[in-house]
Design a protein around this motif. Sequence first.
Motif, PDB file in Angstrom:
ATOM      1  N   UNK A 133       8.633  48.045  18.215  1.00  0.00           N
ATOM      2  CA  UNK A 133       8.327  46.677  18.623  1.00  0.00           C
ATOM      3  C   UNK A 133       8.560  45.664  17.512  1.00  0.00           C
ATOM      4  N   UNK A 134       7.884  45.806  16.367  1.00  0.00           N
ATOM      5  CA  UNK A 134       8.132  44.870  15.255  1.00  0.00           C
ATOM      6  C   UNK A 134       9.583  44.867  14.788  1.00  0.00           C
ATOM      7  N   UNK A 135      10.229  46.040  14.824  1.00  0.00           N
ATOM      8  CA  UNK A 135      11.623  46.113  14.400  1.00  0.00           C
ATOM      9  C   UNK A 135      12.511  45.261  15.300  1.00  0.00           C
ATOM     10  N   UNK A 136      12.338  45.394  16.620  1.00  0.00           N
ATOM     11  CA  UNK A 136      13.163  44.638  17.564  1.00  0.00           C
ATOM     12  C   UNK A 136      12.881  43.139  17.484  1.00  0.00           C
ATOM     13  N   UNK A 137      11.616  42.781  17.427  1.00  0.00           N
ATOM     14  CA  UNK A 137      11.261  41.360  17.383  1.00  0.00           C
ATOM     15  C   UNK A 137      11.791  40.721  16.099  1.00  0.00           C
ATOM     16  N   UNK A 138      11.598  41.394  14.976  1.00  0.00           N
ATOM     17  CA  UNK A 138      12.058  40.834  13.708  1.00  0.00           C
ATOM     18  C   UNK A 138      13.576  40.737  13.677  1.00  0.00           C
ATOM     19  N   UNK A 139      14.250  41.759  14.168  1.00  0.00           N
ATOM     20  CA  UNK A 139      15.712  41.734  14.216  1.00  0.00           C
ATOM     21  C   UNK A 139      16.205  40.549  15.039  1.00  0.00           C
ATOM     22  N   UNK A 140      15.487  40.235  16.111  1.00  0.00           N
ATOM     23  CA  UNK A 140      15.904  39.140  16.987  1.00  0.00           C
ATOM     24  C   UNK A 140      15.679  37.773  16.361  1.00  0.00           C
ATOM     25  N   UNK A 141      14.635  37.628  15.538  1.00  0.00           N
ATOM     26  CA  UNK A 141      14.348  36.299  14.967  1.00  0.00           C
ATOM     27  C   UNK A 141      15.061  36.055  13.645  1.00  0.00           C
ATOM     28  N   UNK A 142      15.510  37.118  12.988  1.00  0.00           N
ATOM     29  CA  UNK A 142      16.109  36.954  11.665  1.00  0.00           C
ATOM     30  C   UNK A 142      17.321  36.014  11.632  1.00  0.00           C
ATOM     31  N   UNK A 143      18.259  36.092  12.578  1.00  0.00           N
ATOM     32  CA  UNK A 143      19.418  35.196  12.466  1.00  0.00           C
ATOM     33  C   UNK A 143      19.033  33.723  12.383  1.00  0.00           C
ATOM     34  N   UNK A 144      18.079  33.292  13.203  1.00  0.00           N
ATOM     35  CA  UNK A 144      17.653  31.898  13.154  1.00  0.00           C
ATOM     36  C   UNK A 144      16.974  31.546  11.848  1.00  0.00           C
ATOM     37  N   UNK A 145      16.122  32.434  11.351  1.00  0.00           N
ATOM     38  CA  UNK A 145      15.440  32.173  10.077  1.00  0.00           C
ATOM     39  C   UNK A 145      16.431  32.126   8.923  1.00  0.00           C
ATOM     40  N   UNK A 146      17.377  33.051   8.912  1.00  0.00           N
ATOM     41  CA  UNK A 146      18.350  33.085   7.827  1.00  0.00           C
ATOM     42  C   UNK A 146      19.284  31.875   7.871  1.00  0.00           C
ATOM     43  N   UNK A 147      19.644  31.451   9.063  1.00  0.00           N
ATOM     44  CA  UNK A 147      20.503  30.265   9.179  1.00  0.00           C
ATOM     45  C   UNK A 147      19.791  29.029   8.652  1.00  0.00           C
ATOM     46  N   UNK A 148      18.486  28.979   8.851  1.00  0.00           N
ATOM     47  CA  UNK A 148      17.691  27.840   8.388  1.00  0.00           C
ATOM     48  C   UNK A 148      17.300  27.992   6.929  1.00  0.00           C
ATOM     49  N   UNK A 149      17.293  29.242   6.433  1.00  0.00           N
ATOM     50  CA  UNK A 149      16.877  29.493   5.058  1.00  0.00           C
ATOM     51  C   UNK A 149      15.382  29.479   4.873  1.00  0.00           C
ATOM     52  N   UNK A 150      14.639  29.694   5.957  1.00  0.00           N
ATOM     53  CA  UNK A 150      13.178  29.721   5.849  1.00  0.00           C
ATOM     54  C   UNK A 150      12.594  30.435   7.054  1.00  0.00           C
ATOM     55  N   UNK A 151      11.457  31.065   6.844  1.00  0.00           N
ATOM     56  CA  UNK A 151      10.767  31.746   7.928  1.00  0.00           C
ATOM     57  C   UNK A 151       9.731  32.699   7.376  1.00  0.00           C
ATOM     58  N   UNK A 152       8.742  33.005   8.194  1.00  0.00           N
ATOM     59  CA  UNK A 152       7.668  33.906   7.797  1.00  0.00           C
ATOM     60  C   UNK A 152       7.435  34.949   8.886  1.00  0.00           C
TER      61      UNK A 152
END
Length: 284
Positions: A133-152
């Motif tokens: 669960x955490x693996x899939x959710x994190x994998x899905x949100x990472x592109x947006x966070x990395x494109x923005x250069x910020x995220x938690x």
Amino acid sequence: MTTRTTPTPHPAPRTALVTGAGRGIGRGIALGLVRAGWDVALVGRTRAHLDAVAAEARAVLDAAGRGSARVLVAQADVVDAEAVAAAVARVETELGGIGLVVNNAGVIEQRETDLAADDVEDVWRVIEVNVRGPLLVTHAVLPGMLARGSGHVVNINSGSGHRPSPVYTGYGISKGALARLTTMLDRQYADRGVRVLDVAPGVVVTDMTQAMPLHDERSEWTPVEATVELVDAFGSGRLDALSGRFVRAGTDTPETLAAVADRILAADARTLRLAAYGDDDPVA
């Protein structure tokens, strides 16, 4: 200790996605973040539970005169990759990006026993939900966070991930694996503006904890507000120095952690690691 550079980020949106938000700790975290001024997406398997929490959240917003804040329901089973991807895409579109993810959805074995006496399929079910669960959710949100250069990213963890137990084998394995995921994400993405933290909520009154025999005689419980305080502080960037590490609600607070952050970093403490027998240990 690794020296890190800091990217030039775009401001992270004050939007949070909380999994397992329909009940228990997830519900408490979601409502607490709404009170703290976050727009919140509620993710979980059961639509009726999510809708009930959304109604509570909107009542909180109305009472605070913040009716324009957003609460979004995005139904998904966190072990279903397609459902997770669709839910994250919808949240990003409707809330304008995701600044904070709380990987809270989790389960525990149906019986309090050791591995030999347990149903191995139930043990695996626990590992799958709590890690996939955490693996899939994190994998899905990472592109947006990395494109923005910020995220938690907050992973709701447990002391069971660090301390061996005579019972609940799958739960212990899953929380240990989740702690390793936290350290991996920190190593891979901290330099690109994504921070990750293990937060143990202590022992909160929920349907799950009250059904566990080991808590039958318990009289003291950790308030979920203590977890909310840590999640809000981390999501707001106030505990970024502790990315990749472990904190516990009810014991740690944002203030106490800030006061000892230098000691934690100097000792490389509060993180999953192999303890060496000395400086000459060849596997250290």
